[in-house]
Write a protein that holds these residues in place. Structure first.
Motif, PDB file in Angstrom:
ATOM      1  N   ARG A  90       0.822  -1.229   0.000  1.00 22.14           N
ATOM      2  CA  ARG A  90       0.000   0.000   0.000  1.00 22.14           C
ATOM      3  C   ARG A  90       0.850   1.270   0.000  1.00 22.14           C
ATOM      4  NH1 ARG A  90      -2.136   3.904  -0.667  1.00 22.14           N
ATOM      5  NH2 ARG A  90      -4.123   4.742   0.087  1.00 22.14           N
ATOM      6  N   PHE A  91       1.916   1.287   0.791  1.00 20.15           N
ATOM      7  CA  PHE A  91       2.689   2.516   0.967  1.00 20.15           C
ATOM      8  C   PHE A  91       4.109   2.431   0.406  1.00 20.15           C
ATOM      9  CE2 PHE A  91      -0.436   2.397   4.425  1.00 20.15           C
ATOM     10  CZ  PHE A  91      -1.104   3.585   4.184  1.00 20.15           C
ATOM     11  N   GLY A  92       4.543   1.240  -0.015  1.00 21.87           N
ATOM     12  CA  GLY A  92       5.860   1.121  -0.614  1.00 21.87           C
ATOM     13  C   GLY A  92       6.839   0.327   0.220  1.00 21.87           C
ATOM     14  N   ARG A  93       7.849  -0.210  -0.458  1.00 21.06           N
ATOM     15  CA  ARG A  93       8.860  -1.022   0.226  1.00 21.06           C
ATOM     16  C   ARG A  93       9.648  -0.190   1.240  1.00 21.06           C
ATOM     17  NH1 ARG A  93       5.910  -4.781  -2.177  1.00 21.06           N
ATOM     18  NH2 ARG A  93       6.580  -5.456  -4.235  1.00 21.06           N
ATOM     19  N   ARG A  94      10.021   1.020   0.847  1.00 22.26           N
ATOM     20  CA  ARG A  94      10.838   1.850   1.722  1.00 22.26           C
ATOM     21  C   ARG A  94      10.080   2.222   2.994  1.00 22.26           C
ATOM     22  NH1 ARG A  94      13.605   6.981  -0.949  1.00 22.26           N
ATOM     23  NH2 ARG A  94      11.420   7.609  -1.161  1.00 22.26           N
ATOM     24  N   ALA A  95       8.796   2.545   2.870  1.00 20.30           N
ATOM     25  CA  ALA A  95       7.990   2.883   4.046  1.00 20.30           C
ATOM     26  C   ALA A  95       7.941   1.731   5.034  1.00 20.30           C
ATOM     27  CB  ALA A  95       6.575   3.278   3.612  1.00 20.30           C
ATOM     28  N   SER A  96       7.834   0.509   4.501  1.00 19.45           N
ATOM     29  CA  SER A  96       7.775  -0.656   5.389  1.00 19.45           C
ATOM     30  C   SER A  96       9.090  -0.858   6.127  1.00 19.45           C
ATOM     31  CB  SER A  96       7.401  -1.906   4.594  1.00 19.45           C
ATOM     32  OG  SER A  96       8.369  -2.171   3.602  1.00 19.45           O
ATOM     33  N   LEU A  97      10.209  -0.485   5.505  1.00 11.23           N
ATOM     34  CA  LEU A  97      11.496  -0.597   6.187  1.00 11.23           C
ATOM     35  C   LEU A  97      11.583   0.370   7.363  1.00 11.23           C
ATOM     36  CD1 LEU A  97      13.986  -0.942   3.177  1.00 11.23           C
ATOM     37  CD2 LEU A  97      13.255  -2.727   4.764  1.00 11.23           C
ATOM     38  N   PHE A  98      11.033   1.574   7.204  1.00  8.13           N
ATOM     39  CA  PHE A  98      11.024   2.528   8.309  1.00  8.13           C
ATOM     40  C   PHE A  98      10.136   2.031   9.454  1.00  8.13           C
ATOM     41  CE2 PHE A  98      12.155   5.736   4.936  1.00  8.13           C
ATOM     42  CZ  PHE A  98      13.435   5.981   5.428  1.00  8.13           C
ATOM     43  N   VAL A  99       8.979   1.457   9.120  1.00  6.89           N
ATOM     44  CA  VAL A  99       8.104   0.885  10.150  1.00  6.89           C
ATOM     45  C   VAL A  99       8.810  -0.266  10.854  1.00  6.89           C
ATOM     46  CG1 VAL A  99       5.926  -0.333  10.548  1.00  6.89           C
ATOM     47  CG2 VAL A  99       6.006   1.595   8.942  1.00  6.89           C
ATOM     48  N   MET A 100       9.538  -1.080  10.090  1.00  7.35           N
ATOM     49  CA  MET A 100      10.315  -2.179  10.671  1.00  7.35           C
ATOM     50  C   MET A 100      11.277  -1.669  11.729  1.00  7.35           C
ATOM     51  SD  MET A 100      13.206  -4.489   8.722  1.00  7.35           S
ATOM     52  CE  MET A 100      14.346  -3.087   8.720  1.00  7.35           C
ATOM     53  N   CYS A 101      11.964  -0.582  11.437  1.00  6.74           N
ATOM     54  CA  CYS A 101      12.939  -0.024  12.378  1.00  6.74           C
ATOM     55  C   CYS A 101      12.253   0.493  13.649  1.00  6.74           C
ATOM     56  CB  CYS A 101      13.725   1.106  11.715  1.00  6.74           C
ATOM     57  SG  CYS A 101      14.782   0.571  10.352  1.00  6.74           S
ATOM     58  N   LEU A 102      11.081   1.120  13.498  1.00  2.00           N
ATOM     59  CA  LEU A 102      10.360   1.629  14.665  1.00  2.00           C
ATOM     60  C   LEU A 102       9.943   0.500  15.604  1.00  2.00           C
ATOM     61  CD1 LEU A 102       8.119   4.362  12.955  1.00  2.00           C
ATOM     62  CD2 LEU A 102      10.194   4.705  14.328  1.00  2.00           C
ATOM     63  N   TRP A 103       9.455  -0.607  15.029  1.00  2.00           N
ATOM     64  CA  TRP A 103       9.117  -1.768  15.853  1.00  2.00           C
ATOM     65  C   TRP A 103      10.362  -2.306  16.565  1.00  2.00           C
ATOM     66  CZ3 TRP A 103       4.646  -3.387  17.599  1.00  2.00           C
ATOM     67  CH2 TRP A 103       3.473  -3.149  16.882  1.00  2.00           C
ATOM     68  N   ALA A 104      11.487  -2.318  15.859  1.00  2.00           N
ATOM     69  CA  ALA A 104      12.735  -2.805  16.461  1.00  2.00           C
ATOM     70  C   ALA A 104      13.149  -1.924  17.629  1.00  2.00           C
ATOM     71  CB  ALA A 104      13.840  -2.855  15.411  1.00  2.00           C
ATOM     72  N   PHE A 105      13.061  -0.602  17.474  1.00  2.00           N
ATOM     73  CA  PHE A 105      13.421   0.315  18.567  1.00  2.00           C
ATOM     74  C   PHE A 105      12.552   0.056  19.792  1.00  2.00           C
ATOM     75  CE2 PHE A 105      14.631   3.571  15.088  1.00  2.00           C
ATOM     76  CZ  PHE A 105      15.878   2.977  14.949  1.00  2.00           C
ATOM     77  N   PHE A 106      11.265  -0.115  19.563  1.00  2.00           N
ATOM     78  CA  PHE A 106      10.338  -0.359  20.668  1.00  2.00           C
ATOM     79  C   PHE A 106      10.659  -1.675  21.372  1.00  2.00           C
ATOM     80  CE2 PHE A 106       5.668  -1.443  21.798  1.00  2.00           C
ATOM     81  CZ  PHE A 106       5.849  -0.973  23.091  1.00  2.00           C
ATOM     82  N   GLY A 107      10.857  -2.720  20.591  1.00  2.00           N
ATOM     83  CA  GLY A 107      11.131  -4.031  21.173  1.00  2.00           C
ATOM     84  C   GLY A 107      12.439  -4.081  21.941  1.00  2.00           C
ATOM     85  N   VAL A 108      13.493  -3.521  21.370  1.00  2.00           N
ATOM     86  CA  VAL A 108      14.797  -3.545  22.046  1.00  2.00           C
ATOM     87  C   VAL A 108      14.755  -2.700  23.317  1.00  2.00           C
ATOM     88  CG1 VAL A 108      17.246  -2.988  21.820  1.00  2.00           C
ATOM     89  CG2 VAL A 108      16.012  -3.976  19.885  1.00  2.00           C
ATOM     90  N   SER A 109      14.015  -1.596  23.295  1.00  2.89           N
ATOM     91  CA  SER A 109      13.881  -0.762  24.496  1.00  2.89           C
ATOM     92  C   SER A 109      13.246  -1.555  25.638  1.00  2.89           C
ATOM     93  CB  SER A 109      13.037   0.483  24.189  1.00  2.89           C
ATOM     94  OG  SER A 109      13.667   1.293  23.219  1.00  2.89           O
ATOM     95  N   LEU A 110      12.251  -2.360  25.301  1.00  4.39           N
ATOM     96  CA  LEU A 110      11.635  -3.212  26.318  1.00  4.39           C
ATOM     97  C   LEU A 110      12.628  -4.255  26.844  1.00  4.39           C
ATOM     98  CD1 LEU A 110       8.115  -3.818  24.708  1.00  4.39           C
ATOM     99  CD2 LEU A 110       8.600  -2.509  26.784  1.00  4.39           C
ATOM    100  N   LEU A 111      13.428  -4.816  25.945  1.00  4.47           N
ATOM    101  CA  LEU A 111      14.360  -5.869  26.345  1.00  4.47           C
ATOM    102  C   LEU A 111      15.436  -5.356  27.295  1.00  4.47           C
ATOM    103  CD1 LEU A 111      14.902  -7.735  22.935  1.00  4.47           C
ATOM    104  CD2 LEU A 111      13.526  -8.504  24.871  1.00  4.47           C
ATOM    105  N   VAL A 112      16.063  -4.253  26.944  1.00 10.85           N
ATOM    106  CA  VAL A 112      17.215  -3.789  27.742  1.00 10.85           C
ATOM    107  C   VAL A 112      16.798  -3.196  29.077  1.00 10.85           C
ATOM    108  CG1 VAL A 112      18.649  -3.421  25.709  1.00 10.85           C
ATOM    109  CG2 VAL A 112      17.254  -1.535  26.577  1.00 10.85           C
ATOM    110  N   THR A 113      15.519  -2.844  29.226  1.00 16.16           N
ATOM    111  CA  THR A 113      15.047  -2.294  30.509  1.00 16.16           C
ATOM    112  C   THR A 113      14.254  -3.324  31.310  1.00 16.16           C
ATOM    113  OG1 THR A 113      13.028  -1.424  29.457  1.00 16.16           O
ATOM    114  CG2 THR A 113      14.950   0.040  29.554  1.00 16.16           C
ATOM    115  N   SER A 114      14.259  -4.570  30.872  1.00 18.48           N
ATOM    116  CA  SER A 114      13.427  -5.596  31.513  1.00 18.48           C
ATOM    117  C   SER A 114      13.897  -5.922  32.917  1.00 18.48           C
ATOM    118  CB  SER A 114      13.434  -6.878  30.668  1.00 18.48           C
ATOM    119  OG  SER A 114      12.783  -6.683  29.442  1.00 18.48           O
TER     120      SER A 114
END
Length: 495
Positions: free
Chosen positions: A89-113
């Motif tokens: 719907r929005f393009g390959r590049r847009a999905s890569l940026f969304v991928m990175c945002l999910w990664a930032f959120f997930g890693v933030s949860l991991l390192v502060t667990s």
């Protein structure tokens, strides 16, 4: 493959694009090795385990471990579906940026667990980004690169996984000597690095010309293709490729809806991709990994970490060789040989498990583990992603690839939960499980020979043409250059 043949396919923009996206593929290997290693660290067990009076130490409960290793598959499926939808719907590049945002959120949860719930949720969220990457990167690579290097570039998905595993194993080997929670927080914190680089450099990635054409943006598609080919191909060659894209997209299918993957020649392609994804998981890689790790730990004269590094180095080297050969030797010969080598090593491992333990048997077992690794990496490991990304038609590539990947995830989840118990000599048949996986490997060889089309050197549009005109699978390898300028009066596939 000659170096000049490879370099002649890449201009600076395409090389940078492939470098950035290939870098993102290392993340999965880093994450997998990080959790495999940190689970064995005393500080990790102290934070998330319970105290055992019998062992006078903290232990990770079996229920917690099952969730820690099982919940990521939930995030993986969710990310795969989300990535496919966003990408289309929005393009390959847009999905890569969304991928990175999910990664930032997930890693933030991991390192502060500090609790089991938080780290479980963090790992599941991290795998959402992995699922998006799986949905986007192999497809993007297949659509961006010229036909003569498609196997090389798409194969980087698997090689990146192996590189990430080796790098993180070395990092965890060093950090485990650190006192306190830093021993496991540091490796998990390093999972920020690659998503951060991809997020900062993602604007350099051109959008897929094929996706722009599907979304009725022909001028943008032409500009994107020129960015990816200029300097290495003539203006006439670029224009000819662009016209092939336009002509093929016009006649292959109407809307690219989900139900169309089960119509006409698309049904055949869907079955090929589902089969490739299933056999990628059932030819024994999980079994050898689980059994090999348990086996090596029982040998006092062998350093388990050293053996893991040796096997990883061999696998990376062989995977690189497969990537180089895939566009000259072809997908089918490599995958067929791969399945035969896997079958032979699996049957041998199963037979060795029926004998009494001795130094000779131990040496033979470790040798067969290495042979299996060579067999898997020379074909099915890297090339299953290549075939799955290049066989679907352009309008249906996202959905068809996602459907196949979901089958792969489900099979992988079932195997990862059952194999550890099966290879336990006290609870299951142990190495004799190799006989079962050996039979699957033989089936994979037959499937490769009769059902997998040879795609080396052919553009995605030429593949569309051959499927559209009912070319038998075994004849694909014998067909030379295909004229894809088909009359628009040709009946659309599946109608």
């Amino acid at each position: 493959m000659k170096i000049a043949h490879i370099s002649g396919a890449f201009n600076g923009r395409l090389l940078v694009t492939c470098g950035i996206t290939a870098l993102s593929q290392v993340t999965l290997g880093l994450e997998q090795a990080a959790f495999t290693s940190t689970q064995e660290m005393p500080a990790f067990a102290h934070t998330f385990g319970v105290y055992s009076a019998e062992g006078h130490a903290h232990r990770l409960g079996s229920d917690f471990m099952d969730l820690l290793n099982g919940l990521p598959y939930v995030g993986l499926v969710f990310g795969l579906v989300q990535g496919s939808l966003i990408s289309r719907r929005f393009g390959r590049r847009a999905s890569l940026f969304v991928m990175c945002l999910w990664a930032f959120f997930g890693v933030s949860l991991l390192v502060t667990s500090h609790s089991q719930l938080q780290i479980l949720f963090g790992r599941m969220i991290t795998y959402v980004s992995v699922g998006i990457e799986l949905a986007v990167v192999p497809v993007l690579h297949a659509e961006l690169v010229p036909a003569q290097v498609r196997g090389l570039v798409v194969g980087t998905y698997h090689t990146g996984l192996l590189v990430g595993q080796l790098v993180m194993s070395l990092i965890c080997r060093a950090t485990r000597e650190i006192e306190g929670d830093s021993s496991w927080r540091v490796p998990l914190g390093l999972l920020y690095v690659i998503p951060g680089l991809v997020f900062c450099l993602g604007w350099l990635i051109p959008e897929s010309p094929r996706l722009l054409l599907i979304n009725a943006r022909p001028e943008k598609a032409r500009q994107s293709l020129q960015k990816l080919r200029q300097g290495r191909f003539t203006d006439d060659e670029i224009e000819q490729e662009f016209q092939q894209l336009c002509d093929t997209i016009d006649i292959t299918t109407d809307q690219g809806s989900f139900r169309e993957i089960f119509r006409g020649s698309h049904m055949q392609r869907t079955l090929i991709i589902v089969g490739v994804n299933i056999f990628m998981q059932v030819t024994g890689d999980s079994f050898v990994s689980q059994y090999g790790t348990a086996f090596v730990r029982t040998i006092d004269t062998v350093n388990p970490f050293s053996m893991v590094c040796i096997y990883s180095a061999i696998n990376i080297f062989v995977s690189l060789v497969a990537m180089l050969l895939s566009d000259t030797v072809g997908r089918v010969p490599l995958m067929f040989a791969s399945a035969i080598i896997q079958a032979g090593s699996l049957f041998t491992l199963g037979g060795l498990g029926t004998t009494s333990t001795s130094p000779a048997v131990s040496s033979a077992t470790m040798a067969m583990m290495a042979v299996f690794g060579v067999g898997y990496q020379i074909g099915w490991g890297p090339l299953s992603h290549v075939v799955a990304a290049e066989v679907p038609t352009t309008r249906l590539r996202d959905v068809t690839y996602a459907v196949g990947a979901i089958f792969s995830i489900l099979i992988q989840c079932a195997i990862s939960l059952s194999v550890p118990r099966a290879v336990d000599g006290q609870m299951g048949p142990g190495s004799q499980v190799g006989f079962l996986f050996g039979i699957f490997a033989i089936c994979a060889a037959l499937f490769t020979w009769f059902c997998v089309p040879e795609c080396k050197g052919k553009t995605l549009e030429e593949m569309d043409h051959l499927f559209l005109h009912g070319m038998p699978i075994r004849e694909f390898a014998r067909v030379g250059q295909v004229n894809v300028h088909v009359s628009k009066e040709v009946e659309k596939d599946g109608v």
